[in-house]
Design a protein around this motif. Sequence first.
Motif, short mmCIF file in Angstrom:
data_model
loop_
_atom_site.label_atom_id
_atom_site.label_comp_id
_atom_site.label_asym_id
_atom_site.label_seq_id
_atom_site.Cartn_x
_atom_site.Cartn_y
_atom_site.Cartn_z
N ASP A 197 -1.18 16.67 -6.76
CA ASP A 197 0.26 16.91 -6.92
C ASP A 197 1.06 15.87 -6.14
OD1 ASP A 197 -0.25 19.17 -8.46
OD2 ASP A 197 -0.19 20.53 -6.74
N GLY A 198 0.58 15.51 -4.96
CA GLY A 198 1.27 14.48 -4.18
C GLY A 198 1.29 13.15 -4.90
N TRP A 199 0.17 12.81 -5.52
CA TRP A 199 0.11 11.54 -6.24
C TRP A 199 0.98 11.58 -7.50
CZ3 TRP A 199 -1.32 7.04 -4.46
CH2 TRP A 199 -2.14 6.99 -3.33
N ALA A 200 1.08 12.73 -8.15
CA ALA A 200 1.94 12.85 -9.32
C ALA A 200 3.39 12.56 -8.94
CB ALA A 200 1.81 14.24 -9.93
N ALA A 201 3.84 13.12 -7.82
CA ALA A 201 5.22 12.88 -7.38
C ALA A 201 5.43 11.41 -7.01
CB ALA A 201 5.53 13.78 -6.19
N LEU A 202 4.45 10.80 -6.37
CA LEU A 202 4.58 9.39 -6.00
C LEU A 202 4.65 8.50 -7.24
CD1 LEU A 202 4.57 7.25 -3.70
CD2 LEU A 202 2.11 7.12 -4.01
N VAL A 212 -7.02 0.98 -6.74
CA VAL A 212 -7.15 2.39 -6.37
C VAL A 212 -8.37 2.52 -5.46
CG1 VAL A 212 -7.46 4.75 -7.19
CG2 VAL A 212 -6.10 3.12 -8.54
N ILE A 213 -8.16 2.89 -4.21
CA ILE A 213 -9.23 2.85 -3.21
C ILE A 213 -9.30 4.20 -2.50
CG2 ILE A 213 -10.14 1.64 -1.19
CD1 ILE A 213 -8.26 -0.72 -2.00
N SER A 247 0.85 -1.19 0.00
CA SER A 247 0.00 0.00 0.00
C SER A 247 0.88 1.24 0.00
CB SER A 247 -0.91 0.02 1.23
OG SER A 247 -1.84 -1.05 1.18
N VAL A 248 0.57 2.19 -0.88
CA VAL A 248 1.37 3.41 -0.99
C VAL A 248 0.44 4.62 -1.06
CG1 VAL A 248 3.32 2.27 -2.11
CG2 VAL A 248 1.49 3.22 -3.52
N ASN A 298 -1.24 -1.13 -3.90
CA ASN A 298 -2.52 -0.54 -3.51
C ASN A 298 -2.33 0.96 -3.37
OD1 ASN A 298 -3.64 -3.07 -3.35
ND2 ASN A 298 -4.35 -2.86 -1.24
N LEU A 299 -2.96 1.75 -4.22
CA LEU A 299 -2.99 3.19 -4.04
C LEU A 299 -4.14 3.46 -3.09
CD1 LEU A 299 -1.28 2.74 -6.60
CD2 LEU A 299 -2.22 4.85 -7.51
#
Length: 366
Positions: A268-273, A293-294, A219-220, A256-257
Amino acid sequence: MTDGRGPAGAPERGRRSLLEVRTIYAEPAALALPRGREVVARWPGAQVVEVPTVQRIPTVHGDEANVARWVRTKTEVLALGVRKTLTARRNERSANWIAPSTANGCAMACAYCYVPRHKGYANPITVYANIDQVVGYLQRHVARQGTKPGPDQCDPAAWVYDIGENSDASVDARVSDNVRDLVTAFADLPTAKASFATKHVNRDLLTYDPRGRTRVRFSVMPPAVARVVDVRTDPVPERIAAVDDFVAAGYEVHLNLSPVIVHEGWLDGWAALLEELDDVLSPAAKAQAAAEVIFLTHNAGLHEVNLGWHPKGEDLLWRPDVQEAKRSGNGMENVRYRARWKAVWVQRLLDLMAERTPWLTVRYAF
């Protein structure tokens, strides 16, 4: 005080801080089983308190004062019982079946975890000692299914069994050999796979022999958010860095997102991840990867409990301005993002994934 060293070898970083067991509440039937005795032997200095059932221990689950000791209880208390009901429950989302739990609760303390919604004022690990019965039941259940007739969102060819719905199996493996026994059993089941999600990097699992029949779902989420709500878990970069090692050890490794938490600048946080995933993972890891994706689901009762031990997390989790009530499949009244807005947010994240990680197949998103 013991450091929780198990039969597998020397303790790793983090083992002492996650578990320093001082009290084990145990059903007599569990103490009579080999696995129960093994668990007690891992913490020889712990006090063993016999209880008629570990489902509701008044001094643990029923004591409101334990809210202020939320993390301490997770560190110092274990419950040891016998799994009474052996039933595989249909799922068809992450897995085809939810396997009978061999543990419940967790030493980690994610503020959004749904398991404490059923527990009350504390949520330490409960481990079930009748592992042989669980393994035998699963072997028979898999045999009854026969060959999977065709691909679905769970897997192209195998029946998938989630073995960690109510716990984190990577942490459970620090308490007993139940996880090792399950991984070993599924390695010999050519029509099925075990599966579990985790936020803990337990490198003892690299010594197992999964032979491609166990799926680990790391999970990330954006690390800045994880530092607030993923309490006591391993840092997200460490989880990502472990993916290649688990693939090399014979595991199937998915991502797992989860949970996706909406706040100012969330995308923006998800783009960097996603960029980090693309940079760090090897071609071999990418070739077999898939994602769930949850988006966040929360609960008013858990919100009230969290205010007693970690109110800062609720600034992110409890957002009545963008959430609405929704009854879950198990009958609980939860809160989720408002349907119209959530549909837009889900699509924005999926579009971002298609752009930044086109190799990452999305098995499902909700």
